[in-house]
Design a protein around this motif. Structure first.
Motif, PDB file in Angstrom:
ATOM      1  N   LEU A  32     -42.189  59.968  61.052  1.00 50.97           N
ATOM      2  CA  LEU A  32     -43.015  59.715  59.889  1.00 50.97           C
ATOM      3  C   LEU A  32     -42.944  58.527  59.461  1.00 50.97           C
ATOM      4  O   LEU A  32     -43.603  57.520  59.003  1.00 50.97           O
ATOM      5  CB  LEU A  32     -41.606  59.912  58.867  1.00 50.97           C
ATOM      6  CG  LEU A  32     -41.011  60.042  57.441  1.00 50.97           C
ATOM      7  CD1 LEU A  32     -42.615  60.397  56.950  1.00 50.97           C
ATOM      8  CD2 LEU A  32     -40.252  59.743  57.098  1.00 50.97           C
ATOM      9  N   THR A  33     -41.952  57.657  60.234  1.00 46.82           N
ATOM     10  CA  THR A  33     -42.179  56.060  59.903  1.00 46.82           C
ATOM     11  C   THR A  33     -43.723  55.144  60.957  1.00 46.82           C
ATOM     12  O   THR A  33     -44.319  54.316  60.161  1.00 46.82           O
ATOM     13  CB  THR A  33     -41.124  55.604  60.972  1.00 46.82           C
ATOM     14  OG1 THR A  33     -41.220  55.156  62.235  1.00 46.82           O
ATOM     15  CG2 THR A  33     -39.760  55.735  60.193  1.00 46.82           C
ATOM     16  N   GLU A  35     -46.551  57.382  61.038  1.00 48.65           N
ATOM     17  CA  GLU A  35     -47.455  57.132  59.147  1.00 48.65           C
ATOM     18  C   GLU A  35     -47.450  56.568  58.522  1.00 48.65           C
ATOM     19  O   GLU A  35     -48.583  56.039  58.419  1.00 48.65           O
ATOM     20  CB  GLU A  35     -47.283  58.411  59.508  1.00 48.65           C
ATOM     21  CG  GLU A  35     -48.848  58.947  58.100  1.00 48.65           C
ATOM     22  CD  GLU A  35     -48.619  60.398  57.846  1.00 48.65           C
ATOM     23  OE1 GLU A  35     -48.613  59.966  56.959  1.00 48.65           O
ATOM     24  OE2 GLU A  35     -47.799  60.963  58.279  1.00 48.65           O
ATOM     25  N   ALA A  36     -46.356  56.427  58.388  1.00 48.87           N
ATOM     26  CA  ALA A  36     -46.073  55.265  57.556  1.00 48.87           C
ATOM     27  C   ALA A  36     -46.370  54.287  57.388  1.00 48.87           C
ATOM     28  O   ALA A  36     -46.519  53.649  56.297  1.00 48.87           O
ATOM     29  CB  ALA A  36     -44.656  55.026  56.686  1.00 48.87           C
ATOM     30  N   ILE A  46     -40.631  54.902  53.054  1.00 48.32           N
ATOM     31  CA  ILE A  46     -40.456  55.779  52.629  1.00 48.32           C
ATOM     32  C   ILE A  46     -39.915  56.347  51.571  1.00 48.32           C
ATOM     33  O   ILE A  46     -38.848  55.139  51.030  1.00 48.32           O
ATOM     34  CB  ILE A  46     -39.736  56.458  54.679  1.00 48.32           C
ATOM     35  CG1 ILE A  46     -38.997  55.220  54.048  1.00 48.32           C
ATOM     36  CG2 ILE A  46     -41.086  56.210  55.507  1.00 48.32           C
ATOM     37  CD1 ILE A  46     -37.448  56.324  55.450  1.00 48.32           C
TER      38      ILE A  46
END
Length: 94
Positions: A32-33, A35-36, A46
């Motif tokens: 997730l991080t 990509e962010a 996020i």
């Protein structure tokens, strides 16, 4: 996630929320991080949602293509009471 707790930062002594993930949670958070971190603000944030409510939306600060593993700290202009309340809310979302 394994734990969320209010602490004082090692640098500056400001209240923070420290989160430590389980192995599976760490892998998911890293993806997730990663990509962010490559997105432009505000997309490089996020969102932490508990019971359908956004309780925090921190900026992801690693370099593009790098994810955060193991755990993370949420920093802001918190009082210690606010940091404790956020940590408790995150823990309740497990």
């Amino acid at each position: 996630m394994a734990t969320a707790e209010a602490k004082t930062s090692e640098r500056g002594g400001q209240p923070i929320v420290s989160i430590t993930f389980t192995a599976d949670g760490s892998q998911a958070f890293e993806a997730l991080t990663k990509e962010a971190a490559c997105a432009q603000d505000p997309a490089n944030r996020i969102v932490v949602i508990v019971d359908g409510e956004v309780i925090s939306a921190p900026v992801v600060s690693p370099a593009c293509g790098e994810g955060i593993t193991g755990g993370t700290d949420i920093q802001g202009n918190f009082t210690m009471d606010e940091a404790r309340a956020l940590a408790k809310s995150i823990d309740l979302g497990r």
